[in-house]
Design an enzyme around this catalytic site. Structure first.
Site, PDB file in Angstrom:
ATOM      1  N   ILE A  56       0.831  -1.210   0.000  1.00  0.00           N
ATOM      2  CA  ILE A  56       0.000   0.000   0.000  1.00  0.00           C
ATOM      3  C   ILE A  56       0.864   1.258   0.000  1.00  0.00           C
ATOM      4  CG2 ILE A  56      -1.721   1.343   1.272  1.00  0.00           C
ATOM      5  CD1 ILE A  56      -2.848  -1.264   2.365  1.00  0.00           C
ATOM      6  N   LYS A  58       4.913   3.133   1.594  1.00  0.00           N
ATOM      7  CA  LYS A  58       6.207   2.944   2.231  1.00  0.00           C
ATOM      8  C   LYS A  58       6.572   4.186   3.024  1.00  0.00           C
ATOM      9  CE  LYS A  58      10.952   1.395   1.377  1.00  0.00           C
ATOM     10  NZ  LYS A  58      10.826   0.316   2.361  1.00  0.00           N
ATOM     11  N   GLY A  59       7.173   3.981   4.198  1.00  0.00           N
ATOM     12  CA  GLY A  59       7.597   5.089   5.046  1.00  0.00           C
ATOM     13  C   GLY A  59       9.068   4.986   5.375  1.00  0.00           C
ATOM     14  N   GLY A  62       9.574   1.674   7.533  1.00  0.00           N
ATOM     15  CA  GLY A  62       8.919   0.425   7.157  1.00  0.00           C
ATOM     16  C   GLY A  62       7.886   0.657   6.075  1.00  0.00           C
ATOM     17  N   SER A  63       6.812  -0.130   6.132  1.00  0.00           N
ATOM     18  CA  SER A  63       5.813  -0.074   5.068  1.00  0.00           C
ATOM     19  C   SER A  63       4.425  -0.372   5.614  1.00  0.00           C
ATOM     20  CB  SER A  63       6.157  -1.087   3.975  1.00  0.00           C
ATOM     21  OG  SER A  63       6.119  -2.406   4.497  1.00  0.00           O
ATOM     22  N   VAL A  64       3.412  -0.096   4.791  1.00  0.00           N
ATOM     23  CA  VAL A  64       2.029  -0.478   5.073  1.00  0.00           C
ATOM     24  C   VAL A  64       1.583  -1.391   3.935  1.00  0.00           C
ATOM     25  CG1 VAL A  64      -0.335   0.294   5.436  1.00  0.00           C
ATOM     26  CG2 VAL A  64       1.568   1.699   6.245  1.00  0.00           C
ATOM     27  N   LYS A  79       0.879  -2.177   9.314  1.00  0.00           N
ATOM     28  CA  LYS A  79       2.017  -1.262   9.304  1.00  0.00           C
ATOM     29  C   LYS A  79       3.204  -1.970   9.935  1.00  0.00           C
ATOM     30  CE  LYS A  79       3.422   3.282  11.087  1.00  0.00           C
ATOM     31  NZ  LYS A  79       2.950   4.465  11.861  1.00  0.00           N
ATOM     32  N   ASP A 172      -0.633  15.807  14.256  1.00  0.00           N
ATOM     33  CA  ASP A 172      -0.383  15.815  12.812  1.00  0.00           C
ATOM     34  C   ASP A 172      -1.709  15.720  12.040  1.00  0.00           C
ATOM     35  OD1 ASP A 172       1.312  16.099  10.662  1.00  0.00           O
ATOM     36  OD2 ASP A 172       1.780  13.962  10.493  1.00  0.00           O
TER      37      ASP A 172
END
Length: 298
Positions: A56, A58-59, A62-64, A79, A172
């Protein structure tokens, strides 16, 4: 609703360690669970209980990804945080807060987290899957109908008020963190920089404080590469356009910063523009601090 707020929560934990094979320590907790989720009691607490479907997002840590649970075929957005990439004490504190928050909140205007799975290498947040887009994708195209803006404003405000009732500051609020459910409702998500603020109520322990703290403390004590950014310079967490003046001034802030960001969001909903503009980051910051709002779009 009151039913949402009063729903009971439970915590499940399982510890497994084999010194010979150095098997990872795994902890799983479940909160906000519905009746069907109690079957997890008969399952091995592991990410292996879920099947990967597709990526879905990427951060930085890590990732979702979209998964389905093997036993039910229910879909979840998971996540994944790679703990090997977390080398900052402040970031570990934020992850601790996010874990505690996810296991405390349970309300319709908030994306639910059903399970938190911790391994030595990874931290997994198993959350409600939101097949709709985030709010930003709509704002990039056209002005929304007035009744839709009313719905977004009401549901976001409900989410903020609920979080504050739990002594949580989101920190946020922005269109990217408002997502749309399959039935057309708007929910707040992403507690990566959220804070549990000081009050008499916040002294009450969350369900999993001790277990989570032990695992994060191991990361701090065993990894010599961990650094701290809290020495000479204080980090500013948030998204510039939505940050309140006290955040930019590094002053003591409270839950009112969420209402500031909410106001910026409302301005954006009606105008498709941001209220504080500038050609540089410094100019934007100065306009926010001086409340120099661009009114020409209203």
């Amino acid at each position: 609703t009151n039913d949402d707020i009063n729903k009971s929560k439970f915590a499940i934990s399982s510890y497994s360690r084999k010194e010979s094979s150095k098997e990872a320590t795994i902890e799983i907790y479940s909160s906000n669970a519905n009746e069907n989720d109690y079957q997890i009691l008969n399952m091995t607490p592991s990410i292996k209980n879920f099947v990967f479907i597709h990526h879905i997002a990427k951060g930085g840590y890590g990732s979702v990804d979209l998964y389905k649970k093997k036993s039910t075929n229910d879909k979840y957005a998971i996540k994944t945080i790679s703990m090997d990439l977390v080398n900052d004490k402040d970031q570990i504190v934020l992850l601790q807060n996010e874990t505690k928050i996810f296991n405390e909140i349970n309300s319709e205007p908030i994306v639910k987290c059903y399970y938190t799975i911790m391994e030595e290498e990874n931290l997994y947040f198993v959350t409600e899957y939101m097949p709709g887009r985030d709010l930003l994708s709509f704002l990039n195209s056209t002005v929304l109908p007035y009744n839709t803006i009313q719905l977004i404003a009401a549901e976001c405000l409900m989410g903020i008020i609920y979080l504050h009732s739990k002594n949580i500051i989101h920190k946020d609020i922005k269109p990217e963190n408002v997502v749309i459910s399959i039935n057309g409702h708007f929910k707040l998500t992403d507690f990566g920089i959220s804070e549990i603020f000081n009050s008499e109520r916040s002294k009450n322990k969350f369900l999993i404080d001790n277990k989570i703290d032990v695992l994060f403390d191991r990361k701090l004590s065993l990894d010599s590469t961990i650094s701290s950014s809290s020495g000479n310079a204080k980090k500013k967490y948030g998204t510039l356009y939505y940050m309140a003046p006290e955040q930019l001034n590094e002053e003591e802030s409270d839950s009112n910063i969420d209402f500031w960001a909410y106001g910026v969001l409302l301005y954006e909903l009606f105008t498709l523009k941001i209220p504080f503009e500038g050609k540089t980051q410094k100019e934007i910051e100065e306009n926010i601090k001086k409340r120099n709002i661009t009114y020409e779009y209203i």
